[in-house]
Design a protein around this motif. Structure first.
Motif, PDB file in Angstrom:
ATOM      1  N   HIS A 198      15.067 -16.449  12.709  1.00 36.02           N
ATOM      2  CA  HIS A 198      15.616 -15.629  13.795  1.00 36.02           C
ATOM      3  C   HIS A 198      14.650 -15.465  14.966  1.00 36.02           C
ATOM      4  CE1 HIS A 198      19.324 -14.238  11.767  1.00 36.02           C
ATOM      5  NE2 HIS A 198      18.616 -14.297  10.652  1.00 36.02           N
ATOM      6  N   ASP A 199      13.509 -16.142  14.915  1.00 32.60           N
ATOM      7  CA  ASP A 199      12.486 -15.997  15.955  1.00 32.60           C
ATOM      8  C   ASP A 199      12.091 -14.533  16.121  1.00 32.60           C
ATOM      9  OD1 ASP A 199      10.659 -16.999  17.773  1.00 32.60           O
ATOM     10  OD2 ASP A 199      12.050 -16.862  19.473  1.00 32.60           O
ATOM     11  N   ALA A 200      12.009 -13.835  15.008  1.00 27.04           N
ATOM     12  CA  ALA A 200      11.632 -12.424  15.005  1.00 27.04           C
ATOM     13  C   ALA A 200      10.145 -12.277  14.712  1.00 27.04           C
ATOM     14  CB  ALA A 200      12.442 -11.670  13.955  1.00 27.04           C
ATOM     15  N   ALA A 201       9.620 -11.111  15.037  1.00 32.24           N
ATOM     16  CA  ALA A 201       8.239 -10.784  14.693  1.00 32.24           C
ATOM     17  C   ALA A 201       8.193 -10.204  13.284  1.00 32.24           C
ATOM     18  CB  ALA A 201       7.680  -9.777  15.693  1.00 32.24           C
ATOM     19  N   ILE A 202       6.999 -10.212  12.700  1.00 32.44           N
ATOM     20  CA  ILE A 202       6.852  -9.655  11.359  1.00 32.44           C
ATOM     21  C   ILE A 202       5.553  -8.855  11.271  1.00 32.44           C
ATOM     22  CG2 ILE A 202       5.672 -11.671  10.363  1.00 32.44           C
ATOM     23  CD1 ILE A 202       7.493 -11.136   7.824  1.00 32.44           C
ATOM     24  N   ILE A 203       5.620  -7.733  10.570  1.00 30.01           N
ATOM     25  CA  ILE A 203       4.452  -6.896  10.312  1.00 30.01           C
ATOM     26  C   ILE A 203       3.977  -7.197   8.901  1.00 30.01           C
ATOM     27  CG2 ILE A 203       3.497  -4.568  10.340  1.00 30.01           C
ATOM     28  CD1 ILE A 203       4.841  -5.402  12.994  1.00 30.01           C
ATOM     29  N   CYS A 204       2.726  -7.621   8.774  1.00 31.54           N
ATOM     30  CA  CYS A 204       2.144  -8.016   7.487  1.00 31.54           C
ATOM     31  C   CYS A 204       1.225  -6.906   6.990  1.00 31.54           C
ATOM     32  CB  CYS A 204       1.351  -9.306   7.654  1.00 31.54           C
ATOM     33  SG  CYS A 204       2.267 -10.678   8.392  1.00 31.54           S
ATOM     34  N   THR A 205       1.621  -6.238   5.935  1.00 32.80           N
ATOM     35  CA  THR A 205       0.885  -5.081   5.459  1.00 32.80           C
ATOM     36  C   THR A 205       0.066  -5.383   4.205  1.00 32.80           C
ATOM     37  OG1 THR A 205       2.694  -4.299   4.057  1.00 32.80           O
ATOM     38  CG2 THR A 205       2.681  -3.520   6.332  1.00 32.80           C
ATOM     39  N   HIS A 206      -0.853  -4.461   3.926  1.00 35.68           N
ATOM     40  CA  HIS A 206      -1.648  -4.524   2.699  1.00 35.68           C
ATOM     41  C   HIS A 206      -1.254  -3.375   1.788  1.00 35.68           C
ATOM     42  CE1 HIS A 206      -5.123  -3.137   0.257  1.00 35.68           C
ATOM     43  NE2 HIS A 206      -5.109  -4.423  -0.097  1.00 35.68           N
ATOM     44  N   THR A 207      -0.853  -3.680   0.574  1.00 31.95           N
ATOM     45  CA  THR A 207      -0.444  -2.641  -0.364  1.00 31.95           C
ATOM     46  C   THR A 207      -1.177  -2.735  -1.703  1.00 31.95           C
ATOM     47  OG1 THR A 207       1.367  -3.979  -1.246  1.00 31.95           O
ATOM     48  CG2 THR A 207       1.866  -2.552   0.649  1.00 31.95           C
ATOM     49  N   GLY A 208      -2.097  -3.651  -1.809  1.00 27.08           N
ATOM     50  CA  GLY A 208      -2.807  -3.808  -3.070  1.00 27.08           C
ATOM     51  C   GLY A 208      -1.951  -4.350  -4.190  1.00 27.08           C
ATOM     52  N   GLY A 209      -0.813  -4.952  -3.835  1.00 29.62           N
ATOM     53  CA  GLY A 209       0.050  -5.562  -4.837  1.00 29.62           C
ATOM     54  C   GLY A 209       0.938  -4.605  -5.601  1.00 29.62           C
ATOM     55  N   VAL A 210       1.068  -3.367  -5.138  1.00 25.91           N
ATOM     56  CA  VAL A 210       1.898  -2.414  -5.870  1.00 25.91           C
ATOM     57  C   VAL A 210       3.382  -2.755  -5.709  1.00 25.91           C
ATOM     58  CG1 VAL A 210       0.215  -0.554  -5.677  1.00 25.91           C
ATOM     59  CG2 VAL A 210       1.995  -0.783  -3.932  1.00 25.91           C
ATOM     60  N   THR A 211       4.183  -2.355  -6.676  1.00 24.37           N
ATOM     61  CA  THR A 211       5.624  -2.557  -6.634  1.00 24.37           C
ATOM     62  C   THR A 211       6.238  -1.642  -5.584  1.00 24.37           C
ATOM     63  OG1 THR A 211       5.632  -3.098  -8.975  1.00 24.37           O
ATOM     64  CG2 THR A 211       7.745  -2.434  -8.009  1.00 24.37           C
ATOM     65  N   PRO A 212       7.196  -2.136  -4.793  1.00 19.44           N
ATOM     66  CA  PRO A 212       7.840  -1.269  -3.800  1.00 19.44           C
ATOM     67  C   PRO A 212       8.334   0.036  -4.392  1.00 19.44           C
ATOM     68  CG  PRO A 212       8.490  -3.535  -3.422  1.00 19.44           C
ATOM     69  CD  PRO A 212       7.694  -3.529  -4.694  1.00 19.44           C
ATOM     70  N   ARG A 213       8.115   1.082  -3.630  1.00 23.24           N
ATOM     71  CA  ARG A 213       8.563   2.435  -3.946  1.00 23.24           C
ATOM     72  C   ARG A 213       7.893   3.011  -5.204  1.00 23.24           C
ATOM     73  NH1 ARG A 213      14.539   3.830  -3.682  1.00 23.24           N
ATOM     74  NH2 ARG A 213      13.610   5.813  -3.008  1.00 23.24           N
ATOM     75  N   THR A 214       6.664   2.640  -5.419  1.00 23.50           N
ATOM     76  CA  THR A 214       5.873   3.265  -6.471  1.00 23.50           C
ATOM     77  C   THR A 214       4.624   3.866  -5.840  1.00 23.50           C
ATOM     78  OG1 THR A 214       4.642   1.227  -6.967  1.00 23.50           O
ATOM     79  CG2 THR A 214       6.666   1.644  -8.219  1.00 23.50           C
ATOM     80  N   ARG A 215       4.103   4.904  -6.456  1.00 22.29           N
ATOM     81  CA  ARG A 215       2.890   5.543  -5.953  1.00 22.29           C
ATOM     82  C   ARG A 215       1.666   4.894  -6.591  1.00 22.29           C
ATOM     83  NH1 ARG A 215       4.251   9.897  -2.993  1.00 22.29           N
ATOM     84  NH2 ARG A 215       6.157  11.049  -3.484  1.00 22.29           N
ATOM     85  N   PRO A 216       0.577   4.808  -5.845  1.00 22.90           N
ATOM     86  CA  PRO A 216      -0.637   4.215  -6.419  1.00 22.90           C
ATOM     87  C   PRO A 216      -1.217   5.114  -7.507  1.00 22.90           C
ATOM     88  CG  PRO A 216      -1.110   5.216  -4.298  1.00 22.90           C
ATOM     89  CD  PRO A 216       0.385   5.267  -4.462  1.00 22.90           C
ATOM     90  N   TYR A 217      -1.792   4.503  -8.522  1.00 27.58           N
ATOM     91  CA  TYR A 217      -2.424   5.273  -9.587  1.00 27.58           C
ATOM     92  C   TYR A 217      -3.744   4.618  -9.965  1.00 27.58           C
ATOM     93  CZ  TYR A 217      -3.358   7.581 -14.009  1.00 27.58           C
ATOM     94  OH  TYR A 217      -3.957   8.294 -15.026  1.00 27.58           O
ATOM     95  N   ARG A 218      -4.819   5.300  -9.659  1.00 34.45           N
ATOM     96  CA  ARG A 218      -6.172   4.847  -9.988  1.00 34.45           C
ATOM     97  C   ARG A 218      -6.437   3.408  -9.538  1.00 34.45           C
ATOM     98  NH1 ARG A 218      -8.838   8.605 -12.726  1.00 34.45           N
ATOM     99  NH2 ARG A 218      -7.685  10.176 -13.924  1.00 34.45           N
ATOM    100  N   ILE A 219      -5.937   3.060  -8.362  1.00 28.99           N
ATOM    101  CA  ILE A 219      -6.223   1.738  -7.795  1.00 28.99           C
ATOM    102  C   ILE A 219      -7.659   1.725  -7.304  1.00 28.99           C
ATOM    103  CG2 ILE A 219      -5.730   0.245  -5.813  1.00 28.99           C
ATOM    104  CD1 ILE A 219      -2.820   0.843  -6.164  1.00 28.99           C
TER     105      ILE A 219
END
Length: 292
Positions: free
Chosen positions: A134-155
């Protein structure tokens, strides 16, 4: 050297700083508690932030925190038609959609979205292909590999350079993958993703060392507004974190962040403009003191 940004059909000059206003199409958003869940309320919010000077709106159909499972069909029902309505009414506005799903990304780009804001670090590897198609832009984030919609725990980030090195490695690798998929270089942005896959110490360190991410050459977005790392640092609940948010914003602006994802547009714009003027990157709008 600053990189010219092209966000979908919109281009911005070198060193332009942009306000990305948050518009939640959810009934349970952490900041406004569903104030823009109703479509007309969300549309009024768009009109308000445009009047306040926001160059970008970021429309989201799923809150980041754990909660009720939202199917791709439900997510699309919340955002696709709304994107089309905003596109028709505000042709000069950059429309971003906060989604990690390629299926949703394809639908919103077809409806007029310019940017896919992947808050979950490439959880769906096909999202870059959708952006390229689609010739769209993309935002590339860093999440440490966590599963979407989960809170980090002792990362932990124990390697050389800690969380900053990890954020740089992951976001630049994501950016290179987007580039290889066909996304234009000027349409790729990286984001350290404060709080996502991080504790408060990690987010504070990323703020302090944001200049290292800026030095990669990729434009940097920061999403600091009312985040938990601000609340935990100052001992304040949501709704009382503006001053802390603006302090963090000042540090990121001095480091050279380009896009600011915010709830409060006016206050953030004034903060960023003042810091950029102090840094010598922006002239004062009026400077007659001692000259007349």
């Amino acid at each position: 050297m600053a990189v010219t940004l092209r966000l979908g059909r919109h281009a911005f000059a070198d060193e332009a700083t942009l306000m990305m206003a948050i518009v939640n199409r959810t009934p349970d958003s952490f900041f406004d508690q569903g104030a823009t869940w109703a479509e007309d309320a969300a549309f009024a919010r768009v009109a308000e932030v445009v009047a306040q000077g926001a160059e970008i709106v970021d429309i989201g159909g799923i809150k980041a925190a754990p909660g009720v499972e939202i199917s791709p069909a439900e997510e699309k029902a919340r955002v696709v038609d709304f994107v089309a309505r905003v596109r028709e009414s505000f042709p000069g506005l950059v429309i971003s959609v906060d989604t990690w799903r390629a299926e949703v990304g394809d639908a919103v780009c077809a409806a007029g979205a310019d940017v896919l804001n992947d808050a979950w670090g490439g959880a769906d590897p096909e999202l870059v292909d959708v952006a390229a198609q689609h010739d769209a832009a993309i935002i590339c984030t860093h999440t440490g590999g966590v599963t979407p919609r989960t809170r980090p725990y002792r990362i932990s980030y124990d390697g050389p350079g800690g969380v900053v090195a990890a954020a740089i490695a992951d976001t630049t690798a994501y950016a290179e993958r987007a580039l290889a998929a066909g996304v234009a270089a000027e349409s790729i942005v990286i984001d350290p993703a404060h709080d996502f896959g991080k504790n408060t110490f990690h987010s504070l360190e990323l703020t302090r060392r944001l200049g290292e991410m800026v030095a990669t050459g990729w434009p940097v977005l920061v999403s600091l507004s009312n985040k938990d790392f601000v609340g935990e640092t100052l001992g304040l609940p949501v709704g009382e974190r503006l001053v802390g948010t603006l302090a963090a914003t000042s540090v990121c602006a001095l480091a050279g962040a380009r896009i600011y994802r915010v709830h409060q547009v006016v206050e953030t714009r004034q903060t960023v403009d003042m810091v950029c003027s102090i840094a010598g990157r922006r002239p004062p709008l009026r400077a007659i003191r001692g000259l007349q």
